[in-house]
Design a protein around this motif. Structure first.
Motif, mmCIF file in Angstrom:
data_model
loop_
_atom_site.group_PDB
_atom_site.id
_atom_site.type_symbol
_atom_site.label_atom_id
_atom_site.label_comp_id
_atom_site.label_asym_id
_atom_site.label_seq_id
_atom_site.Cartn_x
_atom_site.Cartn_y
_atom_site.Cartn_z
ATOM 1 N N MET A 160 83.879 49.423 52.021
ATOM 2 C CA MET A 160 83.406 50.101 53.245
ATOM 3 C C MET A 160 83.123 49.116 54.368
ATOM 4 N N GLY A 161 83.177 47.806 54.061
ATOM 5 C CA GLY A 161 82.836 46.803 55.076
ATOM 6 C C GLY A 161 81.349 46.778 55.363
ATOM 7 N N GLY A 162 80.540 47.047 54.328
ATOM 8 C CA GLY A 162 79.080 47.002 54.472
ATOM 9 C C GLY A 162 78.446 48.180 53.760
ATOM 10 N N VAL A 163 77.131 48.165 53.716
ATOM 11 C CA VAL A 163 76.421 49.283 53.088
ATOM 12 C C VAL A 163 75.091 49.486 53.825
ATOM 13 N N ASP A 164 74.803 50.740 54.162
ATOM 14 C CA ASP A 164 73.529 51.065 54.821
ATOM 15 C C ASP A 164 72.466 51.494 53.818
ATOM 16 N N ALA A 165 72.905 52.190 52.774
ATOM 17 C CA ALA A 165 71.925 52.651 51.783
ATOM 18 C C ALA A 165 72.584 52.819 50.424
ATOM 19 N N ILE A 166 71.752 52.584 49.395
ATOM 20 C CA ILE A 166 72.165 52.842 48.010
ATOM 21 C C ILE A 166 71.264 53.976 47.525
ATOM 22 N N VAL A 167 71.884 54.985 46.928
ATOM 23 C CA VAL A 167 71.146 56.204 46.604
ATOM 24 C C VAL A 167 71.271 56.481 45.111
ATOM 25 N N PHE A 168 70.126 56.644 44.434
ATOM 26 C CA PHE A 168 70.135 56.906 42.994
ATOM 27 C C PHE A 168 69.703 58.330 42.695
ATOM 28 N N GLY A 169 70.458 59.026 41.855
ATOM 29 C CA GLY A 169 70.074 60.357 41.387
ATOM 30 C C GLY A 169 70.543 60.555 39.963
ATOM 31 N N GLY A 170 70.245 61.728 39.383
ATOM 32 C CA GLY A 170 70.573 61.986 37.969
ATOM 33 C C GLY A 170 69.412 61.515 37.097
ATOM 34 N N GLY A 171 69.414 61.957 35.836
ATOM 35 C CA GLY A 171 68.281 61.670 34.946
ATOM 36 C C GLY A 171 67.941 60.191 34.847
ATOM 37 N N ILE A 172 68.963 59.332 34.801
ATOM 38 C CA ILE A 172 68.707 57.889 34.682
ATOM 39 C C ILE A 172 68.396 57.294 36.051
ATOM 40 N N GLY A 173 69.216 57.624 37.054
ATOM 41 C CA GLY A 173 69.014 57.076 38.400
ATOM 42 C C GLY A 173 67.642 57.429 38.948
ATOM 43 N N ARG A 174 67.192 58.640 38.641
ATOM 44 C CA ARG A 174 65.904 59.138 39.133
ATOM 45 C C ARG A 174 64.733 58.500 38.384
ATOM 46 N N ASN A 175 64.937 58.276 37.076
ATOM 47 C CA ASN A 175 63.777 57.933 36.228
ATOM 48 C C ASN A 175 63.719 56.503 35.705
ATOM 49 N N SER A 176 64.827 55.792 35.678
ATOM 50 C CA SER A 176 64.759 54.469 35.054
ATOM 51 C C SER A 176 64.588 53.352 36.086
ATOM 52 N N ALA A 177 63.341 52.910 36.245
ATOM 53 C CA ALA A 177 63.040 51.792 37.156
ATOM 54 C C ALA A 177 63.752 50.536 36.660
ATOM 55 N N ASP A 178 63.867 50.410 35.342
ATOM 56 C CA ASP A 178 64.486 49.222 34.761
ATOM 57 C C ASP A 178 65.967 49.131 35.122
ATOM 58 N N VAL A 179 66.680 50.250 34.985
ATOM 59 C CA VAL A 179 68.116 50.240 35.336
ATOM 60 C C VAL A 179 68.286 49.968 36.826
ATOM 61 N N ARG A 180 67.444 50.566 37.654
ATOM 62 C CA ARG A 180 67.569 50.314 39.106
ATOM 63 C C ARG A 180 67.313 48.850 39.420
ATOM 64 N N ALA A 181 66.267 48.301 38.813
ATOM 65 C CA ALA A 181 65.928 46.893 39.100
ATOM 66 C C ALA A 181 67.039 45.961 38.623
ATOM 67 N N LYS A 182 67.546 46.228 37.411
ATOM 68 C CA LYS A 182 68.606 45.355 36.867
ATOM 69 C C LYS A 182 69.888 45.488 37.694
ATOM 70 N N SER A 183 70.193 46.703 38.156
ATOM 71 C CA SER A 183 71.432 46.920 38.916
ATOM 72 C C SER A 183 71.392 46.216 40.266
ATOM 73 N N LEU A 184 70.198 46.116 40.857
ATOM 74 C CA LEU A 184 70.100 45.588 42.224
ATOM 75 C C LEU A 184 69.675 44.122 42.249
ATOM 76 N N GLU A 185 69.325 43.596 41.059
ATOM 77 C CA GLU A 185 68.883 42.199 40.981
ATOM 78 C C GLU A 185 69.995 41.277 41.493
ATOM 79 N N GLY A 186 69.662 40.400 42.398
ATOM 80 C CA GLY A 186 70.652 39.431 42.898
ATOM 81 C C GLY A 186 71.501 39.953 44.036
ATOM 82 N N LEU A 187 71.247 41.167 44.501
ATOM 83 C CA LEU A 187 72.073 41.705 45.591
ATOM 84 C C LEU A 187 71.475 41.410 46.973
ATOM 85 N N GLU A 188 70.540 40.444 47.010
ATOM 86 C CA GLU A 188 70.010 40.015 48.319
ATOM 87 C C GLU A 188 71.163 39.521 49.190
ATOM 88 N N CYS A 189 72.225 38.996 48.545
ATOM 89 C CA CYS A 189 73.392 38.510 49.295
ATOM 90 C C CYS A 189 74.049 39.636 50.101
#
Ligand code: ADP
Length: 396
Positions: A317-346
């Motif tokens: 897309m040439g960039g990203v404005d927002a990442i959106v999580f939904g569904g049983g895991i996306g909504r409820n698992s802080a661990d999966v969200r944290a692990k998925s986004l770890e290191g994406l400061e770049c």
């Protein structure tokens, strides 16, 4: 206008009755579990009175579950089946058909033509829709196909690199699924951010999951393909895998093709990687916390797959404005969200770990100085299907 939305699983039925003219109010909801087993379960709630029930039942097929649903609805929610303007279904896949459709024999045949690529979804839906037609012969039955949201993907995203004549002759291409949820996540985000010109990575992570690059409201790429057996790994379904593993298993390892297909559909993903401990991420995370290395690897591989696709779609897309999580895991698992986004400061993504740990639906869990917003959304696939069914009905 009352619209009944039904979700059919191989052994389950879930429903919600909406009054579309009264602020899309839910009048009733309920369902059936363990359809086909010796003892089934029936549950129902009348949202106007608050009354609810949960009882044992005998549902040898969906037909009996549908009859019980209609009885519950007629017992205090509606007086006559004619008060239901249509039944809407979140149907999955059909050859040469997508969008929102009256579920005619032709459409059911087109669904049957793709039974082999959607074996867990199409056969039970087709059977249940026929039972609905028998029990509610005067009520329109409408299907909103999960593939429709992806219908405008560019050719470079949907074409597979196989001989062109095979693609054309047999309708082989990437289709993508989870359209209702992905549409809800992306429209919710556009409304929340007050803009349509957005680059979003929408992550629908439930038992079955997929990611989607949504640019200016349109899906331009998604992780699922012709079938639901690719992309990020899922509860018990395979995600991306070299297709030649299949030939190796058949030609060298003594498995036949049917066994391999069942293995890819039901014994893979989180279930397979955890060594068969569970297909539920909660159990796998608990085992990982207790030191089970296979379960830890399963969670890490799941989050790593999500991270890779976020990177790929940001590039697409040439960039990203927002990442959106939904569904049983996306909504409820802080661990999966944290692990998925770890290191994406770049990429400009900075999670607020405190907010992430205590988040609820509708929260922005990104840090104040994050260039990219990160949202958690309570997805609502039923209301998307109900709106589309209403639009088709009223278009006449
Ligand atoms: P489906 O895809 O079957 O419609 P859902 O979107 O409801 O399902 O997601 C179900 C999945 O959500 C389950 O497999 C479960 O692992 C996961 N889940 C639900 N709650 C949690 C939680 N608190 N932590 C981690 N995973 C969860």
């Amino acid at each position: 206008m009352n619209i009944l939305i039904c979700n059919v699983g191989s052994t389950s039925l879930k429903y919600q009755l909406f009054d579309m003219d009264a602020g899309e109010q839910v009048l009733a909801s309920g369902g059936a579990e363990r359809v086909g087993a010796a003892k089934s379960l029936s549950y129902h709630k009348n949202h106007l009175t608050g009354e609810s029930l949960r009882e044992d039942a005998v549902f040898p097929t969906h037909r009996e579950a549908i009859s019980a649903m209609l009885e519950h609805l007629l017992n205090g929610c509606i007086r006559d089946l004619r008060e239901i303007s249509c039944v809407g279904f979140k149907v999955v896949h059909a050859k040469g058909v997508t969008g929102v459709q009256y579920l005619t024999e032709d459409v059911l045949q087109a669904m049957a033509d793709f039974n082999s690529v959607a074996p867990a979804h199409n056969p039970p839906y087709i059977a249940a829709i026929r039972q609905f037609a028998a029990l509610m012969p005067n009520t329109p039955l409408i299907g909103s196909f999960e593939t429709a949201f992806h219908a405008n993907m560019p050719a470079e995203a949907y074409l597979y690199p196989i001989p062109l004549e095979l693609s054309k002759q047999h309708a082989i291409r990437r289709y993508g699924f989870h359209g209702a949820s992905l549409e809800y996540l992306s429209t919710w985000t556009a409304k929340t951010m007050g803009r349509e010109d957005l680059k979003l990575v929408c992550c629908h992570l439930g038992g079955s999951g997929s990611l989607c690059a949504v640019k200016n409201g349109i899906s331009i790429d998604t992780t699922m393909g012709m079938s639901l057996q690719c992309g990020v790994l899922q509860n018990n379904r395979i995600g991306d895998m070299d297709p030649y593993v299949i030939f190796y298993l058949v030609e060298e390892c003594g498995m036949d093709l049917a066994e391999v297909k069942t293995m890819l559909q039901t014994k893979s993903g989180l279930y397979g990687m955890s060594g068969g401990i569970s297909n539920d991420l909660r159990d796998i995370q608990e085992a990982a916390d207790q030191g089970n290395e296979d379960c830890l690897n399963a969670v890490k591989a799941y989050a790593y797959g999500i991270k890779k696709y976020i990177g790929a779609y940001t590039a697409a897309m040439g960039g990203v404005d927002a990442i959106v999580f939904g569904g049983g895991i996306g909504r409820n698992s802080a661990d999966v969200r944290a692990k998925s986004l770890e290191g994406l400061e770049c990429l400009g993504v900075k999670l607020d770990l405190q907010k992430n740990a205590h988040a609820k639906g509708g929260d922005d869990i990104s840090a104040a100085d994050s260039a990219v917003r990160v949202y958690i959304v309570d997805t609502n696939e039923e209301i998307i299907v109900a709106r589309k069914a209403r639009a088709l009905l009223t278009a006449q």
